[in-house]
Design an enzyme around this catalytic site. Structure first.
Site, PDB file in Angstrom:
ATOM      1  N   SER A 189      12.967   6.601 149.018  1.00 28.24           N
ATOM      2  CA  SER A 189      13.333   6.098 150.267  1.00 28.24           C
ATOM      3  C   SER A 189      14.726   5.628 150.227  1.00 28.24           C
ATOM      4  O   SER A 189      15.333   5.719 149.103  1.00 28.24           O
ATOM      5  CB  SER A 189      12.693   4.513 150.545  1.00 28.24           C
ATOM      6  OG  SER A 189      13.172   3.906 151.419  1.00 28.24           O
ATOM      7  N   TYR A 242      11.118  -4.140 147.259  1.00 30.16           N
ATOM      8  CA  TYR A 242      10.828  -2.962 147.630  1.00 30.16           C
ATOM      9  C   TYR A 242      12.077  -2.141 147.459  1.00 30.16           C
ATOM     10  O   TYR A 242      11.558  -0.924 146.902  1.00 30.16           O
ATOM     11  CB  TYR A 242      10.777  -3.115 149.440  1.00 30.16           C
ATOM     12  CG  TYR A 242      10.242  -1.568 149.660  1.00 30.16           C
ATOM     13  CD1 TYR A 242       9.015  -0.893 149.464  1.00 30.16           C
ATOM     14  CD2 TYR A 242      11.269  -0.967 150.565  1.00 30.16           C
ATOM     15  CE1 TYR A 242       8.997   0.361 150.019  1.00 30.16           C
ATOM     16  CE2 TYR A 242      10.930   0.260 151.127  1.00 30.16           C
ATOM     17  CZ  TYR A 242       9.901   0.907 150.824  1.00 30.16           C
ATOM     18  OH  TYR A 242       9.568   2.452 151.118  1.00 30.16           O
TER      19      TYR A 242
HETATM   20  P1  NDP Z   1       1.456   4.355 155.879  1.00 32.94           P
HETATM   21  O1  NDP Z   1       1.260   2.929 155.606  1.00 32.94           O
HETATM   22  O2  NDP Z   1       1.478   5.076 157.128  1.00 32.94           O
HETATM   23  O3  NDP Z   1       0.833   5.335 154.571  1.00 32.94           O
HETATM   24  C1  NDP Z   1       0.823   4.759 153.471  1.00 32.94           C
HETATM   25  C2  NDP Z   1      -0.096   5.514 152.396  1.00 32.94           C
HETATM   26  O4  NDP Z   1      -0.162   4.977 151.149  1.00 32.94           O
HETATM   27  C3  NDP Z   1      -1.601   5.417 153.246  1.00 32.94           C
HETATM   28  O5  NDP Z   1      -2.131   6.653 153.317  1.00 32.94           O
HETATM   29  C4  NDP Z   1      -2.370   4.362 152.220  1.00 32.94           C
HETATM   30  O6  NDP Z   1      -3.798   4.754 152.139  1.00 32.94           O
HETATM   31  C5  NDP Z   1      -1.451   4.915 150.884  1.00 32.94           C
HETATM   32  N1  NDP Z   1      -1.540   3.496 149.873  1.00 32.94           N
HETATM   33  C6  NDP Z   1      -1.023   2.626 150.007  1.00 32.94           C
HETATM   34  N2  NDP Z   1      -1.350   1.690 148.891  1.00 32.94           N
HETATM   35  C7  NDP Z   1      -2.124   2.371 147.996  1.00 32.94           C
HETATM   36  C8  NDP Z   1      -3.003   2.107 147.081  1.00 32.94           C
HETATM   37  N3  NDP Z   1      -2.802   1.031 146.524  1.00 32.94           N
HETATM   38  N4  NDP Z   1      -3.641   2.945 146.322  1.00 32.94           N
HETATM   39  C9  NDP Z   1      -3.915   4.234 147.153  1.00 32.94           C
HETATM   40  N5  NDP Z   1      -3.238   4.429 148.175  1.00 32.94           N
HETATM   41  C10 NDP Z   1      -2.603   3.683 148.899  1.00 32.94           C
HETATM   42  O7  NDP Z   1       3.347   4.503 155.464  1.00 32.94           O
HETATM   43  P2  NDP Z   1       4.389   5.950 155.204  1.00 32.94           P
HETATM   44  O8  NDP Z   1       3.506   6.912 155.299  1.00 32.94           O
HETATM   45  O9  NDP Z   1       5.587   5.686 155.923  1.00 32.94           O
HETATM   46  O10 NDP Z   1       4.633   5.659 153.534  1.00 32.94           O
HETATM   47  C11 NDP Z   1       4.447   6.706 152.636  1.00 32.94           C
HETATM   48  C12 NDP Z   1       5.507   6.576 151.625  1.00 32.94           C
HETATM   49  O11 NDP Z   1       6.702   6.882 152.225  1.00 32.94           O
HETATM   50  C13 NDP Z   1       5.513   5.259 150.907  1.00 32.94           C
HETATM   51  O12 NDP Z   1       5.738   5.289 149.632  1.00 32.94           O
HETATM   52  C14 NDP Z   1       6.704   4.541 151.720  1.00 32.94           C
HETATM   53  O13 NDP Z   1       7.274   3.534 150.607  1.00 32.94           O
HETATM   54  C15 NDP Z   1       7.667   5.760 151.711  1.00 32.94           C
HETATM   55  N6  NDP Z   1       8.609   5.497 152.750  1.00 32.94           N
HETATM   56  C16 NDP Z   1       8.196   5.341 154.182  1.00 32.94           C
HETATM   57  C17 NDP Z   1       9.310   5.011 155.149  1.00 32.94           C
HETATM   58  C18 NDP Z   1       8.921   4.725 156.393  1.00 32.94           C
HETATM   59  O14 NDP Z   1      10.198   4.144 157.170  1.00 32.94           O
HETATM   60  N7  NDP Z   1       7.846   4.589 157.057  1.00 32.94           N
HETATM   61  C19 NDP Z   1      10.516   5.440 154.758  1.00 32.94           C
HETATM   62  C20 NDP Z   1      10.854   5.745 153.566  1.00 32.94           C
HETATM   63  C21 NDP Z   1       9.894   5.834 152.594  1.00 32.94           C
HETATM   64  P3  NDP Z   1      -4.972   3.625 152.155  1.00 32.94           P
HETATM   65  O15 NDP Z   1      -4.340   2.146 152.622  1.00 32.94           O
HETATM   66  O16 NDP Z   1      -6.153   4.244 152.715  1.00 32.94           O
HETATM   67  O17 NDP Z   1      -5.013   3.394 150.690  1.00 32.94           O
HETATM   68  C1  8X3 Z   2      11.353   2.573 154.214  1.00 33.82           C
HETATM   69  C2  8X3 Z   2      12.658   2.697 155.235  1.00 33.82           C
HETATM   70  O1  8X3 Z   2      14.551   1.483 155.842  1.00 33.82           O
HETATM   71  O2  8X3 Z   2      12.584   0.041 155.507  1.00 33.82           O
HETATM   72  O3  8X3 Z   2      11.460   2.924 152.865  1.00 33.82           O
HETATM   73  O4  8X3 Z   2      13.669   0.577 153.379  1.00 33.82           O
HETATM   74  S1  8X3 Z   2      13.295   1.078 154.988  1.00 33.82           S
END
Ligand code: NDP
Ligand code: 8X3
Length: 253
Positions: free
Chosen positions: A139, A152
């Site tokens: 991120s 985070y």
């Molecule tokens: P979502 O919440 O849409 O998806 C997150 C996914 O992670 C879900 O499929 C969830 O599945 C899974 N997950 C969470 N916790 C667990 C766990 N304990 N065990 C197994 N699976 C888990 O978020 P994003 O798609 O946005 O996030 C994906 C990645 O991208 C993360 O690492 C996030 O930090 C990162 N990210 C996101 C950004 C954003 O702004 N959206 C920007 C930068 C990075 P389930 O709940 O079914 O387990």
């Molecule tokens: C998620 C994006 O800007 O909230 O990783 O850190 S931000």
């Protein structure tokens, strides 16, 4: 045919990456905790693409569950060519002193320890086959630290350190290690961060066009389609209206 294992496919980036990799002809091992969504995606992938799909339902925070899940893979899914460590979350957005310790645990246990558990399980096979690719979804929070995001941001700084360390240690085994660091992207991320408060989640993206999951799937596609001699180490990707964590150019209406 190559096989990819993607964590966290039940929503957001992971879901889009699964569809994209299936389109590129990868057989898939897909994981998440929500079994209904996992089964639905498995069905969709099998209908829409000529690929094999094996769903695994477990919590990446539980090392024993991770180990059992990987051990349960049928032989045809045991050779993993690509690991996408995507499962992760932010929990809470308060000053450190007002934050909840259970949120801290959840972020560190998922984003850092879960990624370590999964990588530790998959790397030996890659070493044996003398090839492989690991993509860690990090991120912008791994590059900058912003108010109310200390833990985070710490978890994603850790992901970046682990990525760099893995790259150094695994280079001798022909394994590539990449990271993708998105800025603001609209998925379920903010709904999870604000513990289900959809109004607060929506406000995160007010006045700008955020990234979406397809943008991240595009980035992963770019990384995995480079020639064998090229390693894309790290990509940082933002909405055009976001310069960095602090400066976004938001429309006023
Ligand atoms: P979502 O919440 O849409 O998806 C997150 C996914 O992670 C879900 O499929 C969830 O599945 C899974 N997950 C969470 N916790 C667990 C766990 N304990 N065990 C197994 N699976 C888990 O978020 P994003 O798609 O946005 O996030 C994906 C990645 O991208 C993360 O690492 C996030 O930090 C990162 N990210 C996101 C950004 C954003 O702004 N959206 C920007 C930068 C990075 P389930 O709940 O079914 O387990
Ligand atoms: C998620 C994006 O800007 O909230 O990783 O850190 S931000």
């Amino acid at each position: 045919m190559k096989t990819a294992l993607i964590t966290g496919v039940t929503s957001g980036f992971g879901h889009a990456i699964a569809l994209r990799l299936a389109g590129l002809g990868y057989n898939l091992v897909i994981t998440g905790r929500r079994i209904d969504r996992l089964n639905e995606l498995t069905k969709q992938l099998k209908l829409d693409f000529p690929v094999e799909v094996f769903p695994l339902c477990f919590d990446v925070r539980d090392n024993e569950a991770c180990t059992k899940a990987i051990q349960s893979l049928p032989e045809s899914f045991q050779k993993i060519d690509l690991l996408v460590n995507n499962a992760g979350l932010a929990a809470g957005a308060s000053p450190f002193q007002e934050s909840d310790l259970t949120d801290f645990d959840q972020m560190i246990d998922t984003n850092v320890k879960g990624l370590l558990y999964m990588t530790k399980l998959i790397v030996p096979g890659m070493i044996e086959q003398k090839s492989g690719h690991i993509i860690n979804i990090s991120s912008i929070a791994g590059i900058e630290v912003y108010p109310n995001g200390s833990v985070y941001c710490a978890s994603k700084h850790a992901v970046n350190a682990i990525t760099k360390g893995l790259r150094i240690d695994l280079i001798q085994h022909g394994i590539k290690v990449s990271s993708v660091s998105p800025g603001l992207a609209e998925t379920e991320f903010s709904i999870v961060r604000y513990h289900g408060n959809e109004e607060k989640a929506k406000a995160v993206y007010a006045g700008l066009i955020p990234l979406n999951a397809e943008d991240i799937a595009d980035t992963v596609e770019f990384i995995v389609t480079r020639p064998a001699h090229v390693s894309i180490n790290d990509i940082q990707i933002n909405p055009a209206q976001q310069a960095n964590t602090y400066i976004s150019h938001r429309n006023s209406n």
